[in-house]
Design an enzyme around this catalytic site. Structure first.
Site, short mmCIF file in Angstrom:
data_model
loop_
_atom_site.label_atom_id
_atom_site.label_comp_id
_atom_site.label_asym_id
_atom_site.label_seq_id
_atom_site.Cartn_x
_atom_site.Cartn_y
_atom_site.Cartn_z
N GLY A 122 36.82 40.14 34.14
CA GLY A 122 37.01 39.01 34.85
C GLY A 122 37.44 38.08 34.44
O GLY A 122 38.24 38.12 33.30
N ILE A 154 36.48 35.28 32.52
CA ILE A 154 36.14 35.00 31.30
C ILE A 154 36.55 36.30 30.19
O ILE A 154 37.31 35.84 29.33
CB ILE A 154 34.45 35.17 31.04
CG1 ILE A 154 33.87 34.07 31.92
CG2 ILE A 154 34.25 34.89 29.65
CD1 ILE A 154 32.43 33.92 32.03
N ARG A 171 35.98 47.85 36.54
CA ARG A 171 35.79 48.69 37.59
C ARG A 171 37.16 48.97 38.48
O ARG A 171 37.49 49.98 38.60
CB ARG A 171 34.83 48.06 38.85
CG ARG A 171 33.57 48.66 38.84
CD ARG A 171 32.85 47.88 39.66
NE ARG A 171 33.13 46.42 39.89
CZ ARG A 171 32.51 45.51 40.84
NH1 ARG A 171 31.68 45.87 41.50
NH2 ARG A 171 32.94 44.15 40.76
N ARG A 208 24.50 39.79 30.02
CA ARG A 208 23.24 39.79 30.39
C ARG A 208 22.29 40.93 29.42
O ARG A 208 22.95 41.88 29.28
CB ARG A 208 22.62 40.21 31.81
CG ARG A 208 23.02 38.87 32.84
CD ARG A 208 22.24 37.84 32.63
NE ARG A 208 22.56 36.83 33.60
CZ ARG A 208 23.48 35.76 33.49
NH1 ARG A 208 24.29 35.86 32.46
NH2 ARG A 208 23.43 34.91 34.74
N GLU A 252 14.18 36.33 27.78
CA GLU A 252 14.54 35.16 27.21
C GLU A 252 13.36 33.98 27.53
O GLU A 252 13.05 33.94 28.74
CB GLU A 252 15.79 34.74 27.87
CG GLU A 252 17.20 35.64 27.44
CD GLU A 252 18.27 35.47 28.24
OE1 GLU A 252 18.52 34.49 28.72
OE2 GLU A 252 19.25 36.23 27.95
N HIS A 256 21.48 31.91 24.47
CA HIS A 256 22.13 31.91 25.90
C HIS A 256 22.93 30.43 26.06
O HIS A 256 22.35 29.85 27.22
CB HIS A 256 20.93 32.22 26.78
CG HIS A 256 21.76 32.86 28.16
ND1 HIS A 256 21.16 33.73 29.07
CD2 HIS A 256 22.89 32.57 28.68
CE1 HIS A 256 21.93 33.87 30.12
NE2 HIS A 256 23.14 33.32 30.03
N ILE A 257 23.94 30.22 25.33
CA ILE A 257 24.70 29.09 25.49
C ILE A 257 26.14 29.28 25.71
O ILE A 257 27.03 28.35 25.35
CB ILE A 257 24.53 28.16 24.08
CG1 ILE A 257 24.88 29.18 22.97
CG2 ILE A 257 23.11 27.65 24.08
CD1 ILE A 257 25.06 28.52 21.39
N GLY A 258 26.56 30.43 26.41
CA GLY A 258 27.91 30.75 26.72
C GLY A 258 28.83 29.26 27.25
O GLY A 258 29.55 29.11 26.78
#
Ligand code: GLV
Ligand code: GLV
Length: 322
Positions: free
Chosen positions: A157, A159, A179, A239, A268, A287-289
């Site tokens: 995508g 990112i 996909r 995830r 988490e 989880h700090i993207g």
């Protein structure tokens, strides 16, 4: 006329809340660090016209069925696997997320995670601070190169494309799996489409950025890790549940892969005694993207705009189920 009622499931900065006050009556959960308890969330959902939710809040059938007045759920994230979008659609509730504005910030974090993992940066910092640095020595803290290696991006995508651009700056060969083929990205960036299996077996860095769906759940498992090169690294910033954590632990312990850089976990926060945290070749982040102040504030503002637009019967900037 009654002002619409908006409930925000985490404490946000006052200037953001002020923006909500311009068009709504707004209340929020009064903790920055702890999620709203389920009972409170259900009680608030039963009264609210709009919810601003975190990815740690489950928006499921139960919540949607008590939310009789709900018109919109705005999730402070690009991912939305915490929300039952199909059920929301059936009930005429719009679901909004925050794509685009977090793309570069998240790509920066993904690339940091690649560098941290390959070059043992966490261990290196710890060793200086704990006084274990005795001398310059030839193979001391020697990691793996990133430049000129092959990166395989699973989930191409926005990112993914932003990570590809960074990788090209490091003279990496960029493979991707998605996909749908991304013909434009192939032409403009020079990235190469691969089947999942070929990507996994050819890449030095296998980077997962795919959304969590029924199809992607557990797609990184015993068989996948076995196909990877022994010197390869697994990087996950999508995830946690796209990987079978037990299989990842085994692959790391048995030397089937060289290391893992993880920003996401099945549970988490991850339990402190989780086997992944006992391994030296794992870099774990909380989880700090998208966690830069600029981007998080922009995400909050975007949620506010989307909620206001929907409550006014207008087209929102981002919606998953119009
Ligand atoms: C973070 O994981 C997000 O989905 O924005
Ligand atoms: C490293 O600092 C070197 O001079 O090789």
């Amino acid at each position: 006329m009654r002002k619409p009622y908006v409930y925000i499931t985490r404490k946000l900065p006052e200037p953001i809340v002020d923006q909500f006050r311009l068009f709504s009556e707004v209340k929020m959960w009064n903790s920055e660090n702890l999620p709203v308890p389920r009972e409170v969330l259900l009680e608030e959902a039963s009264k609210a016209d709009a919810l601003l939710t975190m990815l740690s809040d489950k928006v499921d059938q139960q919540l949607l069925s008590v939310g009789k007045n709900l018109k919109v759920i705005a999730n402070l994230a690009v991912g939305f696997d915490n929300i039952d979008v199909i059920e929301a659609t059936k009930r005429g509730v719009a679901v909004c997320n925050t794509p685009d504005i977090l793309t570069d910030t998240t790509a920066d974090l993904v690339f940091s995670l690649i560098l941290m993992t390959a070059r043992k940066l966490v261990e290196a910092v710890d060793c200086v601070k704990s006084g274990e640095w005795k001398s310059w020595s030839p193979l001391f803290m020697a990691g793996a190169d990133v430049h000129h290696k092959t990166i395989g991006i699973v989930g191409m995508g926005k990112i993914g494309e932003a990570v590809a651009k960074r990788a090209l700056g490091f003279d990496m060969k960029v493979l991707y799996h998605n996909r749908n083929r991304k013909v434009e990205a192939e032409q403009t960036l020079g990235v190469t489409y691969q089947s999942f299996n070929d990507l996994v077996s050819e890449s030095d860095f296998v980077v997962c950025l795919t959304p969590l769906t029924e199809e992607t759940k557990g797609m990184f498992n015993k068989e996948t890790f076995r196909k990877m090169k022994h010197a390869a690294f697994f990087i996950n910033a999508s995830r946690g549940a796209v990987a079978v954590e037990k299989d990842l632990v085994d692959a790391l312990k048995n030397g089937e892969i060289a290391g893992a850089g993880l920003d996401v976990f099945v549970k988490e926060p991850i339990d402190l005694d989780h086997p992944l945290l006992q391994l030296e070749n794992v870099v774990a982040l909380p989880h700090i993207g998208s966690a830069s102040v600029e981007t998080r504030l922009a995400m909050m503002k975007r949620c506010c705009q989307n909620i206001e637009l929907i409550l006014n019967g207008k087209q929102p900037l981002n919606v998953l189920n119009m």
